[in-house]
Design an enzyme around this catalytic site. Structure first.
Site, PDB file in Angstrom:
ATOM      1  N   ASP A 146       0.965   4.059  -3.009  1.00 35.66           N
ATOM      2  CA  ASP A 146       0.565   5.442  -2.793  1.00 35.66           C
ATOM      3  C   ASP A 146       1.686   6.416  -3.149  1.00 35.66           C
ATOM      4  O   ASP A 146       1.440   7.471  -3.757  1.00 35.66           O
ATOM      5  CB  ASP A 146       0.139   5.647  -1.339  1.00 35.66           C
ATOM      6  CG  ASP A 146      -1.169   4.939  -1.005  1.00 35.66           C
ATOM      7  OD1 ASP A 146      -1.831   4.447  -1.941  1.00 35.66           O
ATOM      8  OD2 ASP A 146      -1.515   4.868   0.186  1.00 35.66           O
ATOM      9  N   GLU A 181       0.823  -1.209   0.000  1.00 34.73           N
ATOM     10  CA  GLU A 181       0.000   0.000   0.000  1.00 34.73           C
ATOM     11  C   GLU A 181       0.858   1.261   0.000  1.00 34.73           C
ATOM     12  O   GLU A 181       0.624   2.194  -0.783  1.00 34.73           O
ATOM     13  CB  GLU A 181      -0.936   0.016   1.209  1.00 34.73           C
ATOM     14  CG  GLU A 181      -1.849   1.226   1.254  1.00 34.73           C
ATOM     15  CD  GLU A 181      -2.807   1.259   0.069  1.00 34.73           C
ATOM     16  OE1 GLU A 181      -2.677   2.187  -0.748  1.00 34.73           O
ATOM     17  OE2 GLU A 181      -3.659   0.377  -0.046  1.00 34.73           O
ATOM     18  N   SER A 199      -7.678   2.027  -3.598  1.00 31.78           N
ATOM     19  CA  SER A 199      -6.446   2.631  -3.094  1.00 31.78           C
ATOM     20  C   SER A 199      -5.486   2.979  -4.226  1.00 31.78           C
ATOM     21  O   SER A 199      -4.507   3.666  -4.009  1.00 31.78           O
ATOM     22  CB  SER A 199      -5.766   1.707  -2.085  1.00 31.78           C
ATOM     23  OG  SER A 199      -5.620   0.422  -2.609  1.00 31.78           O
ATOM     24  N   ASP A 213     -23.381   8.524 -10.011  1.00 28.13           N
ATOM     25  CA  ASP A 213     -23.873   7.224  -9.549  1.00 28.13           C
ATOM     26  C   ASP A 213     -23.000   6.732  -8.404  1.00 28.13           C
ATOM     27  O   ASP A 213     -21.848   7.163  -8.256  1.00 28.13           O
ATOM     28  CB  ASP A 213     -23.909   6.205 -10.694  1.00 28.13           C
ATOM     29  CG  ASP A 213     -22.544   5.968 -11.327  1.00 28.13           C
ATOM     30  OD1 ASP A 213     -21.642   5.448 -10.651  1.00 28.13           O
ATOM     31  OD2 ASP A 213     -22.381   6.324 -12.518  1.00 28.13           O
ATOM     32  N   GLY A 267     -24.845  10.628 -15.461  1.00 21.81           N
ATOM     33  CA  GLY A 267     -24.769  11.529 -14.315  1.00 21.81           C
ATOM     34  C   GLY A 267     -24.075  10.852 -13.144  1.00 21.81           C
ATOM     35  O   GLY A 267     -23.420   9.809 -13.290  1.00 21.81           O
ATOM     36  N   ASP A 272     -18.348  11.076 -17.821  1.00 20.49           N
ATOM     37  CA  ASP A 272     -19.382  10.246 -17.191  1.00 20.49           C
ATOM     38  C   ASP A 272     -19.143   8.765 -17.497  1.00 20.49           C
ATOM     39  O   ASP A 272     -18.891   8.396 -18.639  1.00 20.49           O
ATOM     40  CB  ASP A 272     -20.744  10.687 -17.712  1.00 20.49           C
ATOM     41  CG  ASP A 272     -21.900  10.141 -16.891  1.00 20.49           C
ATOM     42  OD1 ASP A 272     -21.631   9.532 -15.830  1.00 20.49           O
ATOM     43  OD2 ASP A 272     -23.054  10.332 -17.308  1.00 20.49           O
ATOM     44  N   ILE A 273     -19.201   7.942 -16.477  1.00 21.55           N
ATOM     45  CA  ILE A 273     -19.069   6.489 -16.622  1.00 21.55           C
ATOM     46  C   ILE A 273     -20.468   5.894 -16.498  1.00 21.55           C
ATOM     47  O   ILE A 273     -21.130   6.068 -15.467  1.00 21.55           O
ATOM     48  CB  ILE A 273     -18.124   5.898 -15.563  1.00 21.55           C
ATOM     49  CG1 ILE A 273     -16.785   6.643 -15.548  1.00 21.55           C
ATOM     50  CG2 ILE A 273     -17.921   4.403 -15.806  1.00 21.55           C
ATOM     51  CD1 ILE A 273     -16.027   6.618 -16.855  1.00 21.55           C
TER      52      ILE A 273
END
Length: 566
Positions: A290, A286, A484, A547, A545, A526-527
Site C-alpha cells: 500500500d 500488505e 489490494s 459490470d 458498460g 471499458d473492460i
C-alpha cells in the site's frame, strides 16, 4: 484484500426466573451459529464484557441529502463540503435519546463514556451475568473450529421497548469474529527476480508479466511530475499488525522511481496503541504494498500511514470504526483514504453495517474519498470459499464509498478472475448507479438467476491492475496480486487529480460515486472480457458498460482532468 475480524455476539433465551424489569423487545438476532464456529458453553458470569452502544443519529437523512448535494456534479452546491461542526450537528443524537439511554444505564448501576466525535457511540463495561439480565441475552463462549479462537457472543439480545428509536445497536453482540486474516496472494517468491526498471511512457511488453509504477503510469497516463499542494493528503490504513517498512520503501524507490529522491517517505499516525515496527522480519506485505504504490505513484503527495493497534475502542470492530472516528475528529482529514481490508457482508449484523456505512458518509460529506479493495474471492466473497449463493463483501456494498476491483494483462486489459463483485444484500441500489446497473442486468438476462440480489447496491465501481505487482518486503523483491493492489493505485490517481483541483482553486473530489457514474464515466476504459468465478459458477461476465467485475473500467488520467473541468 485482507479479511478483517469483526467481533461480536449475543444469544437470546427465555430462561425462567431471569429478571425482566421492563418490557424487553428482541432488537437483533441471528438464526444460527455462523459456519465454522461451535458453541463451547456458557460464559463465566464474572467475565467483564466491553460493550458499545450506538445511539440513533439525530438527522442522518438530511446529512445524506447534503452528501449528495455536494458530491453531484450537476448540483449548484457541488464541492461545497461540510465542516466538522456541520456534520456533527446532523449526527449528534437527540438529547432525549442521550438522556433515555444514560438514565437506563444509571438505573442499572452502569456509567458510559462517549467514544465518538458526534457523541453517537457510548462505551461501558459489564459482567456477563449483568449483561445477560440487562439484554435478556445468553452470552456464551464460541470457538472457531479451524483457528481455536474463542469469542463471547450471543445469538440475540433485547432492549427495553421505550429505548426503541433511541438505541441503534449494542456491540459486540450478534456479529461474530472473522478470525482468518488474509494478505495479498504472493504470485511469485519474495526473492524472485523482478522486472527491469521501466521508465518509458509507452506500455512495455514486460508489463504483461509484472507491474511497476512505470507500468501504471504508462497504462493510465499518470504524471511523473511532482504534486504541488501541501494541503492535499493521502492516507493509507494499516490493521492487524501490518507495518510499513521505511528501508523497503527506500529500496523500492531506488529501483522503480529513480526520478524521485529515495528518501521520500510517509508520516506515521497511530491509534489504539498502533505502532510501526521497523525490523525487516516485521515488514508487512500488505502495508508495504500500500505504501510503495501510493508514494511510488502519487508523486509528491503527502502520504500518511495510519497504524491501528489492538487496543480497540470500537468493541472488537478491529479498529474499522476507530479509524473513521479518528479522522472525523480531525479538523483537516486527508482528502483520500485507501483501505485494503474487509470481510464478507454476512459476517456483520445489518445494524452494524449500516452504522459503519453512515460513518463513511460523514467523511464523504467533509470532502474525503473513501476507497476499499472489493475482495479477492470473485462472487464467493472476500476470499475464495464454498458457497451456494453469491457472497457480497463489506464495505463494498455500502453506497457511500468507492469499491475498487482488479484487472490484469495489457492490450487489452481483462478482468482479474479473483475480483470480488456483485450486489449487496443489506443496501439497496443508489440512484447514481441505477441506469448503469439496469443496463448490465438486462444484458445478463437469467444468468445466475436467484443467486444474487438484483436490487442491491452493486460493486465494484472502478478497477485498476491487480496482478503481479512488484514490491520489496524485508529487503527482498517479489510480486503480489489482489484487489489490494488496485485500491492504492486508484487512490493515488484520485490524489493527483485533487492536487490539480486544489492548485486551480477548486474543491477536492470528495465522495466520488455520483461523479464517477455521471460526468466521470467517460474517463474510464471499458473492460469487456473476463469474469469472476465462484460458488461453482463462472460468476459474472464483464460486459460493455458497468459490470460487477471491473465496475466502470480503468481510469485515464487526462480524461479525468477533462471530466473535472481542468
Amino acid at each position: 484484500m485482507v479479511a478483517v475480524s469483526l467481533l461480536v455476539a449475543s444469544l437470546f433465551t427465555l430462561a425462567l426466573g431471569k429478571p425482566m424489569a421492563r418490557n424487553l423487545q428482541v432488537h437483533e438476532a441471528r438464526e444460527d451459529i455462523p459456519a465454522g464456529f461451535s458453541l463451547r458453553g456458557a460464559a463465566s458470569p464474572d467475565t467483564t464484557l466491553k460493550l458499545r452502544i450506538a445511539l440513533v443519529q439525530g438527522n442522518f437523512a438530511e446529512l445524506e441529502q447534503k452528501l449528495y448535494d455536494v458530491s453531484t456534479p450537476s448540483s449548484a452546491n457541488y464541492g461545497q463540503h461540510l465542516s466538522k461542526e456541520e456534520v456533527e450537528q446532523y449526527i449528534a443524537p437527540k438529547p432525549e435519546s442521550v438522556n433515555a439511554v444514560n438514565s437506563w444505564l444509571v438505573e442499572n448501576g452502569l456509567t458510559a463514556k462517549t467514544i465518538s466525535p458526534a457523541g453517537d457511540w457510548l462505551a461501558f463495561e459489564v459482567p456477563v451475568s449483568k449483561a445477560n439480565e440487562l439484554f435478556d441475552a445468553d452470552f456464551s463462549v464460541f470457538t472457531h473450529d479451524e483457528t481455536g479462537l474463542e469469542a463471547i457472543r450471543t445469538l440475540s439480545y433485547s432492549i427495553p421497548a421505550e429505548l426503541q428509536g433511541h438505541l441503534d445497536l449494542v456491540h459486540p453482540t450478534v456479529t461474530f469474529p472473522n478470525p482468518k486474516s488474509h494478505l495479498p496472494v504472493i504470485s511469485s517468491p519474495i526473492n524472485a527476480a523482478a522486472a527491469d526498471n521501466i521508465t518509458a511512457r509507452a506500455v512495455p511488453s514486460s508489463c504483461a508479466r509484472s507491474i511497476t509504477p512505470a507500468c501504471l503510469q504508462a497504462l493510465y497516463g499518470i504524471p511523473t511530475t511532482k504534486a504541488t499542494q501541501s494541503s492535499n493528503k493521502l492516507a493509507v490504513s494499516g490493521f492487524i499488525d501490518q507495518f510499513a517498512n521505511q528501508a523497503d520503501l527506500q529500496t523500492f524507490l531506488k529501483k522503480f522511481r529513480t526520478d524521485i529522491p529515495s528518501s521520500t517517505t510517509f508520516t506515521l499516525q497511530t491509534i489504539d496503541g498502533g505502532q510501526n515496527n521497523q525490523s525487516p522480519s516485521q515488514a508487512g506485505v500488505e502495508a508495504n504494498l500500500d505504501i510503495q504504490y501510493t508514494i511510488g505513484v502519487a508523486t509528491g503527495v503527502p502520504t500518511f500511514f495510519i497504524s491501528v493497534g489492538d487496543d480497540f475502542q470500537d468493541g472488537d470492530l478491529e479498529g474499522f470504526l476507530d479509524i473513521i472516528n479518528f479522522l472525523l475528529g480531525e479538523n483537516a482529514p486527508p482528502q483520500v483514504l485507501t483501505t485494503s481490508y474487509g470481510q464478507n457482508e454476512n459476517t456483520i449484523s445489518r445494524n452494524l453495517a449500516n452504522n459503519l456505512c453512515n460513518a463513511y458518509a460523514q467523511l464523504g460529506a467533509r470532502g474525503v474519498s473513501i476507497l476499499f479493495a472489493s475482495g479477492d474471492g470473485g462472487v464467493a466473497g472476500s476470499q475464495s470459499s464454498s458457497c451456494r449463493n453469491f457472497v457480497p463483501t463489506f464495505p463494498s456494498g455500502c453506497p457511500f464509498m468507492t469499491s475498487v476491483g482488479a484487472t490484469q494483462g495489457i492490450n487489452p486489459e481483462t478482468a482479474a478472475s479473483f475480483s470480488s463483485g456483485g450486489f449487496s444484500n443489506y443496501f439497496g441500489i443508489p440512484s447514481y448507479q441505477q441506469s448503469a446497473v439496469s443496463s448490465y442486468l438486462s444484458a445478463l438476462g437469467n444468468t445466475n438467476s436467484g443467486k444474487f440480489n438484483r436490487s442491491g447496491r452493486a460493486f465494484p465501481d472502478v478497477a485498476t491492475q491487480g496482478v503481479n505487482f512488484e514490491i520489496i518486503v524485508g529487503g527482498e523483491q517479489g510480486a503480489v496480486e489482489g484487489t489490494s493492489c488496485a485500491s492504492p493505485t486508484f487512490a493515488s490517481i484520485v490524489s493527483l487529480v485533487n492536487d490539480r483541483l486544489i492548485a486551480a482553486g477548486k474543491s477536492p473530489l470528495g465522495f466520488l460515486n455520483p461523479f464517477l457514474y455521471s460526468t466521470g464515466a467517460s474517463a474510464f476504459t471499458d473492460i469487456t472480457s473476463g469474469s469472476n468465478p465462484g460458488c461453482n459458477t463462472n460468476g459474472f461476465p464483464a460486459k460493455a458498460g458497468w459490470d460487477p467485475v471491473t465496475g466502470l473500467g480503468t481510469p485515464n488520467f487526462a480524461k479525468l482532468l477533462t471530466a473535472v473541468g481542468l
